[in-house]
Scaffold this active site. Structure first.
Site, PDB file in Angstrom:
ATOM      1  NE  ARG A 123      -0.237   0.276   4.974  1.00  0.00           N
ATOM      2  CZ  ARG A 123       0.716   1.092   5.401  1.00  0.00           C
ATOM      3  NH1 ARG A 123       1.084   2.137   4.676  1.00  0.00           N
ATOM      4  NH2 ARG A 123       1.338   0.869   6.545  1.00  0.00           N
TER       5      ARG A 123
ATOM      6  CD  GLN B 116       7.285   6.520   5.313  1.00  0.00           C
ATOM      7  OE1 GLN B 116       7.974   5.727   5.944  1.00  0.00           O
ATOM      8  NE2 GLN B 116       7.682   7.024   4.151  1.00  0.00           N
ATOM      9  CB  VAL B 117       5.404   2.319   9.951  1.00  0.00           C
ATOM     10  CG1 VAL B 117       5.676   3.514  10.857  1.00  0.00           C
ATOM     11  CG2 VAL B 117       5.157   1.064  10.780  1.00  0.00           C
TER      12      VAL B 117
ATOM     13  CG  LEU C  76     -11.433   2.945   6.666  1.00  0.00           C
ATOM     14  CD1 LEU C  76     -11.776   3.154   8.141  1.00  0.00           C
ATOM     15  CD2 LEU C  76     -12.472   3.640   5.806  1.00  0.00           C
TER      16      LEU C  76
ATOM     17  CB  CYS D 127       1.277   7.941   9.029  1.00  0.00           C
ATOM     18  SG  CYS D 127      -0.153   6.861   9.257  1.00  0.00           S
TER      19      CYS D 127
END
Length: 218
Positions: free
Chosen positions: A68, A71-72, A149, A166
């Site tokens: 996706r 970030q994390v 989400l 993120c």
């Protein structure tokens, strides 16, 4: 147009991700869109361009490099995840429009519950008073979207302190329970799916768990 809504009590991240990719690869112009609504056991996921240094101290929580955007992030109990397998071409939506529809749906849901929620242009997701309550990450391939989400209902806040959420160091996180709201899973998911489907112009139809889920070991 219909969208099939499949509720999965709890499922490991890896087989769910593999199933999303397979669904997107195999779908055609007649495939009905689907929403998978679920929880994951604790896991950190790192996006395609994610930097490992944003994973500060994972400890015993596994880290999965996924495909996706972003970030994390963290997934775990007390968090509702909605994966959106949509034919974005059929819906006449671009990538930005899909992201906006998802964010706006969460904002609408939270405002209906009395929270002053908003999205941010510089950081995907939904925020309440500067604290992040919902994360978002998508992949679009062959005109089909997957991933989606994650909304914090009453998730343990501790795992978030072991990453830069993120990619933002020190980003505060919150949840429905943390904001003083009832976080009943069934009610949250029903209301969220209703608003999300309406935003996308789809009619939700409840469907059983997919075959891949029923084949997972106990």
């Amino acid at each position: 147009m219909d969208v099939l809504v499949r509720h999965l009590p709890r499922v490991d991240y890896q087989p769910c991700w593999e199933a999303m990719r397979a669904f997107t690869t195999e779908r055609d112009a007649d495939t009905t869109d689907e929403l998978w609504v679920l929880e994951h056991p604790p896991v950190y996921t790192l996006g395609q361009a994610g930097k490992p240094e944003h994973v500060l101290a994972p400890g015993d929580i596994p880290v999965v490099r996924t495909d996706r955007g972003g970030q994390v992030t963290y997934h775990g109990p007390g968090q509702t995840v909605v994966y959106l397998m949509l034919d974005v071409q059929r819906l006449a939506l671009g990538a930005r429009a899909v992201v906006s529809a998802i964010e706006d749906s969460v904002v609408d849901y939270l405002r209906d519950r009395g929270l002053d929620a908003a999205s941010r242009a510089d950081a995907p997701g939904v925020y309440v008073g500067g604290a992040k309550i919902a994360s978002l990450g998508l992949r679009i391939r062959r005109a089909g979207s997957y991933h989606g989400l994650a909304l914090n209902r009453d998730a343990d806040p501790a795992p978030w302190r072991r990453i830069n959420p993120c990619g933002h160091a020190g980003q505060p996180m919150t949840s429905l329970a943390g904001e003083g709201l009832d976080a009943d899973r069934e009610r949250v998911e029903q209301d969220l799916v209703t608003i999300l489907s309406r935003r996308l112009g789809l009619t939700p139809r409840t469907a059983p768990a997919p075959s891949w889920y029923n084949l997972l070991p106990d």
